[in-house]
Design an enzyme around this catalytic site. Structure first.
Site, PDB file in Angstrom:
ATOM      1  N   HIS A 261       2.776   0.218   3.089  1.00  0.00           N
ATOM      2  CA  HIS A 261       1.293   0.313   3.004  1.00  0.00           C
ATOM      3  C   HIS A 261       0.665  -0.890   3.748  1.00  0.00           C
ATOM      4  O   HIS A 261      -0.573  -1.034   3.850  1.00  0.00           O
ATOM      5  CB  HIS A 261       0.810   0.319   1.429  1.00  0.00           C
ATOM      6  CG  HIS A 261       1.086  -0.949   0.693  1.00  0.00           C
ATOM      7  ND1 HIS A 261       0.376  -1.018  -0.322  1.00  0.00           N
ATOM      8  CD2 HIS A 261       1.638  -1.919   0.866  1.00  0.00           C
ATOM      9  CE1 HIS A 261       0.529  -2.329  -1.163  1.00  0.00           C
ATOM     10  NE2 HIS A 261       1.229  -2.802  -0.013  1.00  0.00           N
ATOM     11  N   GLU A 290       5.477   3.813  -3.157  1.00  0.00           N
ATOM     12  CA  GLU A 290       4.173   3.546  -2.575  1.00  0.00           C
ATOM     13  C   GLU A 290       2.921   4.470  -3.277  1.00  0.00           C
ATOM     14  O   GLU A 290       3.122   5.368  -4.018  1.00  0.00           O
ATOM     15  CB  GLU A 290       3.836   3.965  -1.210  1.00  0.00           C
ATOM     16  CG  GLU A 290       4.580   3.109  -0.486  1.00  0.00           C
ATOM     17  CD  GLU A 290       4.125   1.802   0.028  1.00  0.00           C
ATOM     18  OE1 GLU A 290       3.015   1.678  -0.396  1.00  0.00           O
ATOM     19  OE2 GLU A 290       4.784   1.134   0.814  1.00  0.00           O
ATOM     20  N   GLU A 325      -3.644   2.222   2.248  1.00  0.00           N
ATOM     21  CA  GLU A 325      -2.891   3.333   1.344  1.00  0.00           C
ATOM     22  C   GLU A 325      -3.043   4.856   2.074  1.00  0.00           C
ATOM     23  O   GLU A 325      -4.008   5.018   2.747  1.00  0.00           O
ATOM     24  CB  GLU A 325      -3.747   3.293   0.107  1.00  0.00           C
ATOM     25  CG  GLU A 325      -3.671   1.972  -0.605  1.00  0.00           C
ATOM     26  CD  GLU A 325      -2.135   1.569  -0.784  1.00  0.00           C
ATOM     27  OE1 GLU A 325      -1.456   2.255  -1.064  1.00  0.00           O
ATOM     28  OE2 GLU A 325      -1.889   0.124  -0.899  1.00  0.00           O
TER      29      GLU A 325
END
Ligand SMILES: C[S@@+](CC[C@H](N)C(=O)[O-])C[C@H]1O[C@@H](n2cnc3c(N)ncnc32)[C@H](O)[C@@H]1O
Length: 359
Positions: A261, A290, A325
């Site tokens: 990320h 993640e 993200e």
């Protein structure tokens, strides 16, 4: 017709009335973080924990050597936020305070401490980029972190080892929350694996916990040389310095948590290709940990972590040059471009999900 217009007018007035209150929460949004930082620096949660039973304001202020009136205001705010509990004992006119599950996370030590994370996020170099966020959005060429601190986060931690250490300790706090959730829901992923390389493993906390949970694994904690130089020495874990854009040490499986990320799609694909090259073609795997940002309509459903994930995306925007993200669609794209043939995604009891990808 007239009725509908009247109703609309009332609704607008109600919205406007609510907005006038709501705006103050945003204006003073920084107060929560600042007061938490103050409580950690004073060691309030540690003092109450060591005291063993509720502590009065006067006991607390005399232990800290400070004025009860200032401390009372800090505690009143934290009690209002349900971070501590106020209990009035009949023998004392002074309020007494006890811990809550949230205040225990503010203790400076202990396996559940999140104190280093609060101190890192509220440190001057991490707060300064927020003043440059609009410039980053307008795309003036510089990242918010670089504009504020003169260099990117990774170079900054080399030049400022104390900040580097705080950053690594903060990441270790995160690992202590996330790894038990991985062990709980994904233990099958680690069966039959001889070696695991943790790419961007920081000070080795996550891998140390994985090796403890799955003692048949030999671990390689891989990070930038200056990071692994200061990493823990853990039995079953070897620290290896290097650059993941050049080469990732060979292992049966790659573990990569909260690293991808930090990078844009092309960089993320490069890292994933290096990870794929490091594992055996037939039975290797890359285990990614993640966040998966939900698409607009799914987010309305009961994912109470959606808000935190979107906040994390803002943090990544402020603190990294190109990171973001990713939604499920974004993950499918980068995994496909990096040459993985299939993957699975598993939710765990954490902000992140576990994505297992196969060559
Ligand atoms: C957000 S931290 C994640 C740390 C750890 N995986 C965790 O979740 O606790 C990202 C890590 O990537 C490392 N890193 C950055 N650039 C790197 C590179 N080129 N090669 C190897 N590691 C790198 C940083 O030093 C840092 O430890």
């Amino acid at each position: 017709m007239e009725e509908t217009q009247k109703e609309l007018k009332c609704e607008n007035e109600e919205d406007h009335r609510r907005a006038k209150f709501e705006i103050w929460k945003y204006i003073f949004g920084f107060v929560e973080m600042a007061v938490m930082k103050c409580a950690i620096e004073l060691g309030i949660a540690d003092i109450i924990e060591n005291h063993g039973n509720p502590i009065t304001l006067f006991e607390l202020s005399s232990m800290l050597g400070c004025s009860p009136s200032q401390l009372h205001r800090i505690m009143r705010f934290l009690v209002h936020r349900r971070i501590f509990i106020e209990t009035n004992t009949s023998q004392s006119t002074s309020p007494s305070y006890s811990q809550t599950p949230l205040s225990r996370l503010l203790m400076k030590t202990g396996e559940h401490s999140m104190a280093a994370f609060v101190l890192m996020e509220s440190s001057p170099p991490m707060l300064a980029p927020w003043h440059c966020l609009s410039a980053r959005v307008l795309g003036n060429g510089s990242s918010a972190f670089e504009a504020a601190n003169g260099e990117d986060l990774w170079s900054y931690t080399i030049a400022n080892p104390a900040h580097g250490q705080l950053f690594n300790e903060a990441m270790a706090c995160g690992a202590r929350v996330t790894v038990p959730a991985i062990v709980d829901k994904c233990s099958d992923m680690f069966e039959g694996i001889g070696t695991v390389v943790d790419v961007g493993g920081g000070n080795g906390t996550a891998l140390g916990m994985l090796v403890k949970a799955f003692p048949w694994i030999r671990g390689l904690n891989f990070d930038l040389p200056h990071v692994v130089c200061a990493a823990k020495k853990t039995e079953g874990v070897e620290n290896v310095g290097g650059d993941m854009f050049d080469c990732v040490p060979k292992a049966d499986a790659v573990f990569v948590m909260w690293v991808l990320h930090d990078w844009e799609d092309d960089e993320c694909i490069q890292i994933l290709k290096k990870c794929r090259e490091a594992i055996p073609k037939e039975k290797g795997k890359v285990i990614m940990v993640e966040a998966v940002i939900l698409e607009k309509d799914d987010a309305k459903e009961e994912d109470d972590l959606s808000d935190v994930k979107l906040m994390l995306d803002m943090v990544i925007m402020a603190h990294t040059n190109t990171g973001k993200e990713r939604t499920l669609k974004d993950w499918v794209y980068v995994l496909g471009q990096a040459g993985f043939s299939r993957h699975t995604i598993r939710p765990i009891d954490a902000i992140q999900s576990v994505i297992e990808a196969f060559p």
